[in-house]
Design a protein around this motif. Structure first.
Motif, mmCIF file in Angstrom:
data_model
loop_
_atom_site.group_PDB
_atom_site.id
_atom_site.type_symbol
_atom_site.label_atom_id
_atom_site.label_comp_id
_atom_site.label_asym_id
_atom_site.label_seq_id
_atom_site.Cartn_x
_atom_site.Cartn_y
_atom_site.Cartn_z
ATOM 1 N N UNK A 1 0.911 -1.262 0.223
ATOM 2 C CA UNK A 1 0.094 -0.513 0.288
ATOM 3 C C UNK A 1 1.683 1.255 0.254
ATOM 4 N N UNK A 2 2.252 1.398 0.584
ATOM 5 C CA UNK A 2 2.697 2.104 0.940
ATOM 6 C C UNK A 2 3.588 2.163 -0.406
ATOM 7 N N UNK A 3 4.221 1.538 -1.140
ATOM 8 C CA UNK A 3 4.752 1.722 -2.495
ATOM 9 C C UNK A 3 3.827 1.919 -3.445
ATOM 10 N N UNK A 4 2.540 2.082 -3.337
ATOM 11 C CA UNK A 4 1.361 2.921 -4.474
ATOM 12 C C UNK A 4 0.927 4.084 -4.050
ATOM 13 N N UNK A 5 1.169 4.056 -2.613
ATOM 14 C CA UNK A 5 1.000 5.513 -2.549
ATOM 15 C C UNK A 5 1.954 6.254 -3.329
ATOM 16 N N UNK A 6 3.670 6.077 -2.811
ATOM 17 C CA UNK A 6 4.503 7.057 -3.279
ATOM 18 C C UNK A 6 4.666 7.082 -4.289
ATOM 19 N N UNK A 7 4.648 5.760 -5.373
ATOM 20 C CA UNK A 7 4.412 5.780 -6.793
ATOM 21 C C UNK A 7 3.515 6.979 -6.794
ATOM 22 N N UNK B 1 4.269 10.405 -9.614
ATOM 23 C CA UNK B 1 3.461 11.504 -10.710
ATOM 24 C C UNK B 1 3.059 10.043 -11.702
ATOM 25 N N UNK B 2 2.815 8.257 -10.829
ATOM 26 C CA UNK B 2 1.993 7.637 -11.561
ATOM 27 C C UNK B 2 0.703 7.739 -11.845
ATOM 28 N N UNK B 3 0.487 7.564 -12.268
ATOM 29 C CA UNK B 3 -1.509 7.293 -12.920
ATOM 30 C C UNK B 3 -2.246 6.189 -13.276
ATOM 31 N N UNK C 1 -3.721 -8.243 -18.976
ATOM 32 C CA UNK C 1 -4.458 -7.236 -17.283
ATOM 33 C C UNK C 1 -5.013 -5.773 -17.799
ATOM 34 N N UNK C 2 -5.219 -5.457 -17.348
ATOM 35 C CA UNK C 2 -5.962 -4.038 -17.342
ATOM 36 C C UNK C 2 -5.392 -2.635 -16.646
ATOM 37 N N UNK C 3 -4.671 -1.717 -17.345
ATOM 38 C CA UNK C 3 -4.334 -0.479 -15.873
ATOM 39 C C UNK C 3 -5.818 0.073 -15.369
ATOM 40 N N UNK C 4 -5.324 0.417 -14.536
ATOM 41 C CA UNK C 4 -5.810 0.510 -13.209
ATOM 42 C C UNK C 4 -5.855 2.589 -12.889
ATOM 43 N N UNK C 5 -6.890 3.057 -12.722
ATOM 44 C CA UNK C 5 -6.430 4.610 -11.292
ATOM 45 C C UNK C 5 -5.980 3.970 -9.774
ATOM 46 N N UNK C 6 -5.341 5.070 -9.209
ATOM 47 C CA UNK C 6 -4.704 4.310 -8.679
ATOM 48 C C UNK C 6 -5.723 3.966 -7.299
ATOM 49 N N UNK C 7 -6.657 5.280 -7.176
ATOM 50 C CA UNK C 7 -7.691 3.996 -6.281
ATOM 51 C C UNK C 7 -8.369 2.782 -6.509
ATOM 52 N N UNK C 8 -9.307 2.594 -7.693
ATOM 53 C CA UNK C 8 -9.704 1.161 -8.108
ATOM 54 C C UNK C 8 -8.643 0.221 -7.733
ATOM 55 N N UNK D 1 -6.265 -4.306 -5.250
ATOM 56 C CA UNK D 1 -5.271 -5.222 -4.328
ATOM 57 C C UNK D 1 -5.149 -4.909 -2.919
ATOM 58 N N UNK D 2 -6.506 -4.845 -2.321
ATOM 59 C CA UNK D 2 -7.447 -4.763 -0.628
ATOM 60 C C UNK D 2 -7.654 -5.613 -1.043
ATOM 61 N N UNK D 3 -8.597 -6.145 -2.256
ATOM 62 C CA UNK D 3 -8.827 -7.916 -2.615
ATOM 63 C C UNK D 3 -8.320 -9.209 -3.065
ATOM 64 N N UNK D 4 -7.246 -8.551 -3.883
ATOM 65 C CA UNK D 4 -6.262 -9.919 -4.398
ATOM 66 C C UNK D 4 -5.204 -10.411 -3.517
ATOM 67 N N UNK D 5 -4.420 -9.187 -3.015
ATOM 68 C CA UNK D 5 -3.139 -9.616 -1.991
ATOM 69 C C UNK D 5 -3.255 -9.775 -0.425
ATOM 70 N N UNK D 6 -3.650 -8.334 -0.208
ATOM 71 C CA UNK D 6 -3.676 -8.428 1.002
ATOM 72 C C UNK D 6 -4.430 -7.603 1.402
ATOM 73 N N UNK D 7 -5.150 -7.512 2.524
ATOM 74 C CA UNK D 7 -5.904 -6.368 3.217
ATOM 75 C C UNK D 7 -5.966 -5.500 3.793
ATOM 76 N N UNK D 8 -6.265 -4.313 3.684
ATOM 77 C CA UNK D 8 -5.590 -2.991 4.056
ATOM 78 C C UNK D 8 -5.589 -3.156 5.855
ATOM 79 N N UNK D 9 -5.870 -4.298 6.460
ATOM 80 C CA UNK D 9 -5.318 -4.568 7.991
ATOM 81 C C UNK D 9 -3.578 -5.016 7.630
#
Length: 245
Positions: free
Chosen positions: A154-160, A164-166, A202-209, A214-222
């Motif tokens: 989650x931190x990596x996504x936020x940093x990217x 400037x990554x969209x 796969x398809x590209x997704x906006x950050x929020x999507x 990610x939270x449904x596939x890899x690990x939850x927010x906890x």
């Protein structure tokens, strides 16, 4: 911002056995391959002697750091994929390590000396956050970047996103061997990072999507892992709004 000279260069940050570097070379890219393990660098210099002589490949025996100097690097003698500047990472599961001193290089110096790449692959066991922090300081960015997922996903996504990554994709590394290399129509060897950019399934997704995906596939927010241990992931990011095209 995209560098005008970056489109025929890839930086392989965490070269390991060189299979990813070989893939990028087959595609006609110039490659800067970086690895802190001297044995792997020596093997690559033999394997890619022709490409090095032709000026298509530079192999750097360096560890990534924000400052010039040297760091202690722990070579895992049981599994070289786990070698790291983080002794806890390198020696996990009770494996054996050998401590050596390795000169460092910063991402900024790599970009300044060789150019800003079209694609930056980051896979430097336990030190990926160092690369991402430096990437966030650059004014000119690679068009595409990937980083090996871990508990800091989650931190990596936020940093990217802040850098400037969209647009974002997940790459299921456990299925890479079943994919095709479009350059040769062959398959990828075990341990290879596989396709990148638009060749990635796969398809590209906006950050929020993407965060929701990610939270449904890899690990939850906890932070609880959802995927079985037999599956592992890379996070890919693009500067462009690929999800809206």
């Amino acid at each position: 911002m995209i560098s005008p000279g970056c489109h025929r260069l890839i930086v392989d940050l965490g070269m390991n056995n060189g299979d990813d570097t070989a893939y990028y070379l087959r595609q006609g890219f110039r490659v800067v391959a970086v690895d802190a393990n001297p044995a792997l660098v020596e093997t690559a210099q033999t394997r890619f002697a022709r490409e090095i002589a032709e000026g298509r490949l530079v192999v750097l025996n360096r560890a990534l750091s924000a400052e010039a100097g040297a760091v202690t690097f722990y070579v895992n003698t049981d599994n070289d994929h786990w070698s790291s500047i983080d002794v806890g990472w390198a020696g996990r599961e009770g494996s054996h390590c050998q401590a050596i001193s390795i000169a460092t290089v910063s991402l900024r110096d790599i970009f300044a000396n060789y150019g800003v790449p079209y694609y930056l692959k980051i896979d430097i066991e336990g030190a990926d956050h160092i690369a991402l922090a430096q990437l966030g300081q650059e004014l000119v960015l690679p068009t595409y970047v990937s980083v090996e997922d871990c508990r800091f996903g989650f931190e990596y996504i936020s940093v990217l996103e802040t850098a400037g990554y969209k647009s974002f994709k997940l790459s299921d590394q456990s299925i890479v061997q079943s994919l095709r290399d479009e350059t040769t129509q062959g398959t990828f060897p075990q341990g290879a990072s596989g396709p990148y950019a638009d060749a990635l399934p796969g398809r590209w997704r906006a950050s929020n999507d993407f965060v929701e995906h990610y939270a449904c596939t890899v690990r939850d927010r906890a932070g609880q892992r959802l995927a079985p241990r037999s599956r592992w992931w890379d996070i890919h990011a693009a500067l462009a709004d690929c999800h809206s095209s």
